[in-house]
Write an enzyme that holds these catalytic residues in place. Structure first.
Site, PDB file in Angstrom:
ATOM      1  N   LEU A  19       0.661  -1.280   0.058  1.00 10.86           N
ATOM      2  CA  LEU A  19      -0.207  -0.062  -0.063  1.00 10.86           C
ATOM      3  C   LEU A  19       0.711   1.219   0.081  1.00 10.86           C
ATOM      4  CD1 LEU A  19      -2.619  -0.816   2.714  1.00 10.86           C
ATOM      5  CD2 LEU A  19      -2.921  -0.972   0.428  1.00 10.86           C
ATOM      6  N   ASP A  62       2.441  -6.304   2.249  1.00  3.44           N
ATOM      7  CA  ASP A  62       3.052  -5.517   3.376  1.00  3.44           C
ATOM      8  C   ASP A  62       3.261  -6.336   4.626  1.00  3.44           C
ATOM      9  OD1 ASP A  62       2.747  -2.641   2.235  1.00  3.44           O
ATOM     10  OD2 ASP A  62       0.493  -2.977   2.306  1.00  3.44           O
ATOM     11  N   GLU A  67       6.009  -4.860  12.386  1.00  2.00           N
ATOM     12  CA  GLU A  67       5.454  -3.912  13.741  1.00  2.00           C
ATOM     13  C   GLU A  67       3.941  -3.550  13.838  1.00  2.00           C
ATOM     14  OE1 GLU A  67       7.411   0.228  15.061  1.00  2.00           O
ATOM     15  OE2 GLU A  67       6.177   0.505  13.276  1.00  2.00           O
ATOM     16  N   ASP A  68       3.521  -3.553  12.444  1.00  5.52           N
ATOM     17  CA  ASP A  68       2.041  -3.110  12.575  1.00  5.52           C
ATOM     18  C   ASP A  68       1.055  -3.995  13.157  1.00  5.52           C
ATOM     19  OD1 ASP A  68       2.498  -0.560  11.651  1.00  5.52           O
ATOM     20  OD2 ASP A  68       2.777  -1.306   9.740  1.00  5.52           O
ATOM     21  N   ARG A  87      -4.531  -5.799   5.303  1.00  8.34           N
ATOM     22  CA  ARG A  87      -3.230  -6.188   5.995  1.00  8.34           C
ATOM     23  C   ARG A  87      -3.768  -7.446   7.226  1.00  8.34           C
ATOM     24  NH1 ARG A  87       1.200  -2.296   7.538  1.00  8.34           N
ATOM     25  NH2 ARG A  87       1.918  -4.144   8.072  1.00  8.34           N
ATOM     26  N   ARG A 133      -5.080   5.057  10.250  1.00  4.81           N
ATOM     27  CA  ARG A 133      -5.105   3.542  10.557  1.00  4.81           C
ATOM     28  C   ARG A 133      -5.748   3.045  11.857  1.00  4.81           C
ATOM     29  NH1 ARG A 133      -1.401   0.985   6.638  1.00  4.81           N
ATOM     30  NH2 ARG A 133      -2.154   1.806   4.868  1.00  4.81           N
ATOM     31  N   HIS A 163       1.504   6.743   9.998  1.00  3.73           N
ATOM     32  CA  HIS A 163       1.409   6.420  11.318  1.00  3.73           C
ATOM     33  C   HIS A 163       2.182   7.406  12.480  1.00  3.73           C
ATOM     34  CE1 HIS A 163       1.524   2.087   9.703  1.00  3.73           C
ATOM     35  NE2 HIS A 163       0.407   2.518  10.223  1.00  3.73           N
ATOM     36  N   CYS A 248       9.437  -0.033  11.317  1.00  2.93           N
ATOM     37  CA  CYS A 248       8.373  -1.205  11.007  1.00  2.93           C
ATOM     38  C   CYS A 248       8.775  -2.264  10.854  1.00  2.93           C
ATOM     39  CB  CYS A 248       7.446  -0.293   9.835  1.00  2.93           C
ATOM     40  SG  CYS A 248       8.285  -0.151   8.533  1.00  2.93           S
TER      41      CYS A 248
HETATM   42  N1  LIG Z   1       4.768   0.853  10.805  1.00  2.00           N
HETATM   43  C1  LIG Z   1       5.001   1.417   9.659  1.00  2.00           C
HETATM   44  O1  LIG Z   1       5.686   2.273   9.442  1.00  2.00           O
HETATM   45  N2  LIG Z   1       4.606   0.562   8.914  1.00  2.00           N
HETATM   46  C2  LIG Z   1       4.772   0.904   7.244  1.00  2.00           C
HETATM   47  C3  LIG Z   1       3.540   0.238   6.600  1.00  2.00           C
HETATM   48  C4  LIG Z   1       3.743   0.461   5.016  1.00  2.00           C
HETATM   49  C5  LIG Z   1       2.611  -0.110   4.269  1.00  2.00           C
HETATM   50  N3  LIG Z   1       2.864  -0.102   3.036  1.00  2.00           N
HETATM   51  C6  LIG Z   1       1.017   0.325   4.542  1.00  2.00           C
HETATM   52  O2  LIG Z   1       0.732   1.135   4.133  1.00  2.00           O
HETATM   53  O3  LIG Z   1       0.690  -0.472   5.613  1.00  2.00           O
END
Ligand SMILES: NC(=O)NCCC[C@H](N)C(=O)O
Length: 258
Positions: A19, A62, A67-68, A87, A133, A163, A248
């Site tokens: 994404l 992704d 980390e997410d 995700r 998010r 974020h 991340c």
């Molecule tokens: N914690 C982060 O910095 N996550 C990056 C996530 C990037 C991923 N392309 C997203 O949009 O979810």
């Protein structure tokens, strides 16, 4: 001696389909991304972290941004409910990995959404970014999970970046750092240091004075070195094209109860 384990997840072959929300899409070189990921995980190991690989999720572009999907406080893992529906399938493998490490596992439930990238811990204070998010119910669920364990949760508006941790992170002394044009409310942080580059707002604390920082923030690395820190520079250009930052690509776990 606290454990120093770091969860990481190998990039999906579909990484280039990840994404992109706040920046223009640029072509991602997946082979180079793989090399950069190997170098990133090696930098963790060189500085004393045992890397633990979550089972790869090849169908989730992704998934490398591990980390997410989970937030750790002490021994408790809060499995997130990512704000981007595409995700959500990433969390199952992460849940298995943290359970295998002996964590107590908790979950964010509908209607809550939470991305780990929105959670910044500074001592026992947990800042949670309320942005694209993470919603209000997500913030409340972080409070419910961690305040009984002694955390204080502070909600922070995020509108300019993906974020909270795309805007700010913290130095080992607790000073919050960020590039002012990307930070909604710097005054919310008791001690704030402005840095000259957007990517300079992202550091991973490796232990002692060492801080991992992106190669795209050379002026900030110089500033931090001049303040007595020891920058460890990694090139993550291919992940930055997908709005990823150094934070991340791993989940550092220091207080496992095993
Ligand atoms: N914690 C982060 O910095 N996550 C990056 C996530 C990037 C991923 N392309 C997203 O949009 O979810």
């Amino acid at each position: 001696m606290p454990s120093k384990k770091a969860l990481v997840r190998r990039p999906s072959p579909r990484l280039a389909e990840g994404l992109v929300t706040h920046i223009e899409r640029e072509k991602v070189d997946v082979d180079l991304a793989m090399e950069q990921w190997e170098a990133y995980t090696e930098a963790l190991r060189v500085h004393g972290w045992e890397t633990v690989e979550v089972e790869p999720a090849d169908d989730c572009p992704d998934s490398v941004f591990v980390e997410d999907t989970v937030v750790m406080f002490r021994n408790v893992a809060l499995i997130t409910r990512p704000g981007a529906e595409s995700r959500r399938a990433e969390t199952a493998g992460v849940e298995e990995a943290v359970a295998a490490l002996g964590c107590s596992v908790n979950w964010v439930w509908e209607p809550g959404t939470l991305d780990g990238g929105d959670v910044l811990k500074v001592g026992d204070t947990i800042y949670v970014g309320r942005g694209g998010r993470t919603n209000a119910a997500g913030v409340q669920q972080v409070r419910a999970a961690f305040e009984p364990l002694g955390a204080r949760v502070v909600a922070v508006p995020v509108s300019k970046v993906l974020h909270l941790k795309s805007a700010v992170t913290a130095l080992p002394d607790g000073t919050v750092i960020g590039h002012i044009p990307k930070v909604d409310r710097p005054a919310l942080f008791p001690r704030f240091l402005s840095v000259p580059e957007e990517a300079g707002g992202h550091v991973v604390l490796l232990g002692g004075h060492k801080l991992m920082i992106s190669a795209s923030a050379p002026k900030t690395a110089e500033l931090l070195a001049d303040l007595g820190h020891e920058p460890v520079v990694v090139d993550i250009s291919e992940f930055e094209k997908l709005e990823g930052c150094v934070t991340c690509l791993s989940v550092r776990m220091r207080e496992l109860y095993a």
